[in-house]
Design an enzyme around this catalytic site. Structure first.
Site, mmCIF file in Angstrom:
data_model
loop_
_atom_site.group_PDB
_atom_site.id
_atom_site.type_symbol
_atom_site.label_atom_id
_atom_site.label_comp_id
_atom_site.label_asym_id
_atom_site.label_seq_id
_atom_site.Cartn_x
_atom_site.Cartn_y
_atom_site.Cartn_z
ATOM 1 N N LYS A 11 0.833 -1.198 0.000
ATOM 2 C CA LYS A 11 0.000 0.000 0.000
ATOM 3 C C LYS A 11 0.876 1.259 0.000
ATOM 4 C CE LYS A 11 -3.651 -2.621 2.354
ATOM 5 N NZ LYS A 11 -4.485 -2.782 3.588
ATOM 6 N N TYR A 51 -12.133 -3.181 -3.247
ATOM 7 C CA TYR A 51 -12.660 -3.175 -1.885
ATOM 8 C C TYR A 51 -14.187 -3.197 -1.848
ATOM 9 C CZ TYR A 51 -8.024 -2.584 0.185
ATOM 10 O OH TYR A 51 -6.728 -2.780 0.612
ATOM 11 N N PHE A 59 -15.128 2.194 7.710
ATOM 12 C CA PHE A 59 -13.777 2.538 7.259
ATOM 13 C C PHE A 59 -13.642 2.564 5.730
ATOM 14 C CE2 PHE A 59 -13.885 -2.088 8.025
ATOM 15 C CZ PHE A 59 -13.402 -2.590 6.818
ATOM 16 N N THR A 93 -4.643 -8.147 10.709
ATOM 17 C CA THR A 93 -5.107 -6.931 10.016
ATOM 18 C C THR A 93 -4.761 -5.696 10.837
ATOM 19 O OG1 THR A 93 -6.924 -8.200 9.049
ATOM 20 C CG2 THR A 93 -7.148 -5.797 9.036
ATOM 21 N N ARG A 104 3.188 -6.679 9.428
ATOM 22 C CA ARG A 104 2.404 -5.538 9.920
ATOM 23 C C ARG A 104 2.796 -5.160 11.343
ATOM 24 N NH1 ARG A 104 -3.223 -7.878 7.449
ATOM 25 N NH2 ARG A 104 -3.368 -6.610 5.555
ATOM 26 N N ASN A 114 -1.743 -0.276 7.408
ATOM 27 C CA ASN A 114 -1.165 -1.597 7.700
ATOM 28 C C ASN A 114 -0.357 -2.195 6.542
ATOM 29 O OD1 ASN A 114 -3.236 -2.306 6.034
ATOM 30 N ND2 ASN A 114 -4.221 -3.747 7.434
ATOM 31 N N HIS A 117 -1.568 -5.771 1.393
ATOM 32 C CA HIS A 117 -2.780 -6.550 1.141
ATOM 33 C C HIS A 117 -2.405 -7.942 0.644
ATOM 34 C CE1 HIS A 117 -6.715 -7.777 -0.446
ATOM 35 N NE2 HIS A 117 -6.012 -8.282 -1.458
ATOM 36 N N GLU A 128 -9.014 -11.186 -7.856
ATOM 37 C CA GLU A 128 -8.119 -10.038 -7.674
ATOM 38 C C GLU A 128 -6.981 -10.043 -8.698
ATOM 39 O OE1 GLU A 128 -8.969 -9.369 -2.886
ATOM 40 O OE2 GLU A 128 -7.016 -10.103 -3.504
HETATM 41 P P1 IDP Z 1 -7.128 -7.796 5.535
HETATM 42 O O1 IDP Z 1 -6.402 -6.711 4.749
HETATM 43 O O2 IDP Z 1 -6.274 -8.323 6.655
HETATM 44 O O3 IDP Z 1 -7.706 -8.878 4.661
HETATM 45 P P2 IDP Z 1 -9.850 -6.756 5.783
HETATM 46 O O4 IDP Z 1 -10.749 -7.014 6.927
HETATM 47 O O5 IDP Z 1 -10.145 -7.423 4.477
HETATM 48 O O6 IDP Z 1 -8.361 -7.071 6.270
HETATM 49 O O7 IDP Z 1 -9.823 -5.181 5.556
HETATM 50 C C1 IDP Z 1 -9.248 -4.627 4.389
HETATM 51 C C2 IDP Z 1 -8.428 -3.439 4.785
HETATM 52 O O8 IDP Z 1 -9.299 -2.428 5.275
HETATM 53 C C3 IDP Z 1 -7.423 -3.659 5.915
HETATM 54 O O9 IDP Z 1 -6.208 -4.220 5.478
HETATM 55 C C4 IDP Z 1 -7.242 -2.239 6.418
HETATM 56 O O10 IDP Z 1 -6.370 -1.487 5.549
HETATM 57 C C5 IDP Z 1 -8.640 -1.660 6.267
HETATM 58 N N1 IDP Z 1 -9.410 -1.764 7.504
HETATM 59 C C6 IDP Z 1 -10.073 -2.827 7.983
HETATM 60 N N2 IDP Z 1 -10.676 -2.559 9.148
HETATM 61 C C7 IDP Z 1 -10.398 -1.261 9.404
HETATM 62 C C8 IDP Z 1 -10.749 -0.370 10.469
HETATM 63 O O11 IDP Z 1 -11.440 -0.718 11.422
HETATM 64 N N3 IDP Z 1 -10.276 0.917 10.374
HETATM 65 C C9 IDP Z 1 -9.494 1.340 9.342
HETATM 66 N N4 IDP Z 1 -9.159 0.546 8.319
HETATM 67 C C10 IDP Z 1 -9.596 -0.744 8.344
HETATM 68 MG MG MG Z 2 -9.178 -8.756 3.222
#
Ligand code: IDP
Ligand code: MG
Length: 153
Positions: A11, A51, A59, A93, A104, A114, A117, A128
């Protein structure tokens, strides 16, 4: 275990903070093979498609802005159990909930920054990869030393 391909992207925070090398090294050092790689600015359309599953979550808007806020490095990685394997290397995450050794945790502090992806399953990975790369951008080869990573090469 099957040979899988997964979509990984670094990212904008990873690129802007100069962490491309260290993060890609973690994936490469474990023995996964880069099948594709490019640096790009993510369009609004790509961000929203990628997304789409998170649309409506609190978020979502920030996430779509974040991923467009600077260049990203997108990759396809291949290997035994590459989908779960890459996600384990990335870690929780929310970096705060992770543990030392996870990308991370080691390099980030907040869920909204974080760094990386990784596809979360075979179907998502296929969707994807097709969203981010054209078929002719995928390069098939066997890494040197394959037999030193895999007993039954
Ligand atoms: P992942 O990237 O570990 O698969 P997901 O739940 O698919 O996690 O969420 C996608 C992305 O959305 C996360 O990597 C993070 O950048 C963002 N994200 C998820 N939850 C939050 C949150 O509560 N606040 C801010 N960003 C979030
Ligand atoms: Mg995800």
């Amino acid at each position: 275990m099957a040979v899988e391909r997964t979509l990984v992207f670094l990212k904008p925070d990873a690129v802007m903070r100069g962490l491309v090398g260290p993060i890609l090294n973690r994936l490469e050092a474990r023995g996964f093979t880069f099948v594709a790689m490019k640096l790009l600015h993510v369009s609004k359309e790509l961000a929203e498609k990628h997304y789409a599953i998170h649309k409506g979550k609190p978020f979502y808007d920030g996430l779509v802005r974040y991923v467009q806020s600077g260049p990203v490095v997108a990759c396809v990685l291949e290997g035994e159990d590459a989908i779960a394997g890459c996600r384990r290397l990335m870690g929780a995450t929310d970096p705060r909930k992770g543990a030392p050794g996870e990308i991370r945790f080691d390099y980030a502090q907040e869920i909204g920054r974080n760094l990386v992806h990784g596809s979360d399953g075979p179907q998502t990975a296929a969707t994807e990869i097709a969203l981010w790369f054209k078929p002719d951008e995928l390069v098939t080869y066997r890494r040197a030393g394959h037999e030193w990573v895999h007993e039954k090469a």
